[in-house]
Design an enzyme around this catalytic site. Structure first.
Site, PDB file in Angstrom:
ATOM      1  N   ASP A 147       0.850  -1.198   0.000  1.00  0.00           N
ATOM      2  CA  ASP A 147       0.000   0.000   0.000  1.00  0.00           C
ATOM      3  C   ASP A 147       0.887   1.250   0.000  1.00  0.00           C
ATOM      4  OD1 ASP A 147      -2.444   1.326   0.099  1.00  0.00           O
ATOM      5  OD2 ASP A 147      -2.596   1.256   2.283  1.00  0.00           O
ATOM      6  N   GLY A 206      -9.532   5.279   2.388  1.00  0.00           N
ATOM      7  CA  GLY A 206     -10.192   6.058   3.435  1.00  0.00           C
ATOM      8  C   GLY A 206     -11.630   5.663   3.683  1.00  0.00           C
ATOM      9  N   ASN A 260     -10.241   0.343   0.629  1.00  0.00           N
ATOM     10  CA  ASN A 260      -9.222   0.209   1.680  1.00  0.00           C
ATOM     11  C   ASN A 260      -9.766   0.591   3.057  1.00  0.00           C
ATOM     12  OD1 ASN A 260      -7.469  -0.383  -0.352  1.00  0.00           O
ATOM     13  ND2 ASN A 260      -6.037   1.264   0.073  1.00  0.00           N
TER      14      ASN A 260
END
Ligand code: 13P
Length: 287
Positions: free
Chosen positions: A82, A210, A231
């Site tokens: 990530d 987010g 995510n």
């Protein structure tokens, strides 16, 4: 079970109006908790091991933890890097066997973001991995909730997104449409018109970072507009910490670390399962 290679699961999720969850892992217990959730749900899941959590766990240790868990699980698990800005780090993860990486050039001028992303794509292809990149910038912090305010940073422009995807060959695009890293005091409202326009303009699945604390209707509206990877980190962190807080007083009496770690791990599993359920909207949801 084999690792989740290639973009098939991502593309299938996109066609079915679902999304693959990308869960951030920091340590053994979060890796175990995420893996157990994927096994219980019978759904494909991405363990996002690094880049930021490498600062805590060490790169080699966390890479091995995540890959071993994924390779030895009956679940369909991919191991994903990530938010990496570093081609050396990306190459190390690809060599170790990561199934996908996110190259984050969102802080760079457009042309430099393209150049960095193209190079990451070139390297990933050599290892049969797929690449996510980001255009636009998200408010907030990846590891700590700062109650950031949405829409204070650059939103993704649909025309630029089309140019970016064509120029880089990325497999998935993370967008900034009012989404924020971490929890916020006021509920986030996504710019759904912008999201729909980006979806129209680009041929690859979209990624929503987010997503912790995002109202479920907003989430389902995003799934209906091309988002196929979502995510989540802060929700798992909070679940882990609350379980540790609850277990700690009893554990302290017996100097028992195992019960605290186990409670953290199980809380991560429960939180991840809730997210997975949210990412499979019933028919007709999202508009
Ligand atoms: P949250 O910060 O909302 O949990 O999102 C995680 C994320 O986007 C990781 O890249």
């Amino acid at each position: 079970m084999m690792l989740l290679h290639g973009t098939d699961a991502l593309k299938r999720a996109a066609t079915e109006g679902r999304a693959l969850p990308g869960f951030v892992a920091y340590n053994l217990e979060t890796v175990q908790g995420i893996t157990a959730a994927a096994e219980a749900a019978g759904r494909p899941v991405l363990i996002q091991a690094g880049s930021s959590p490498f600062k805590h766990a060490g790169r080699q240790a966390l890479m091995r933890l995540a890959l071993d868990a994924a390779e030895n699980s009956a679940a369909h698990l991919g191991v994903h890097l990530d938010h990496s800005r570093d081609l050396e780090e990306i190459t190390a993860c690809l060599r170790a066997g990561y199934t996908s990486v996110m190259v984050d050039g969102s802080h760079l001028p457009f042309a430099e973001n393209i150049a960095l992303t193209r190079e990451a794509v070139r390297r990933a292809r050599d290892h049969g991995a797929w690449v996510e990149a980001e255009l636009g910038a998200l408010a907030g912090n990846e590891d700590v909730s700062t109650n950031a305010v949405a829409r204070t940073t650059a939103m993704t422009d649909p025309a630029q997104a089309a140019e970016f995807v064509a120029a880089t060959g990325v497999d998935a695009l993370a967008v900034a449409v009012g989404n924020v890293h971490g929890f916020t005091k006021d509920p986030v409202r996504l710019d759904l018109e912008r999201l729909a326009a980006i979806h129209e303009a680009v041929p690859v699945p979209l990624v929503l970072h987010g997503a912790s604390g995002l109202p479920v209707e907003q989430l389902h509206d995003a799934l209906a507009r091309g988002v196929a990877k979502v995510n989540v980190n802060a929700e798992l962190r909070r679940a882990f910490l609350e379980a540790v807080r609850t277990t700690l007083p009893g554990a302290l009496a017996g100097s028992d670390v195992v019960s605290v770690w186990a409670a953290g791990r199980d809380a991560v599993t429960a939180a991840a399962l809730e997210v997975i359920a949210r990412l499979t909207p019933p028919d007709g949801q999202g508009s």
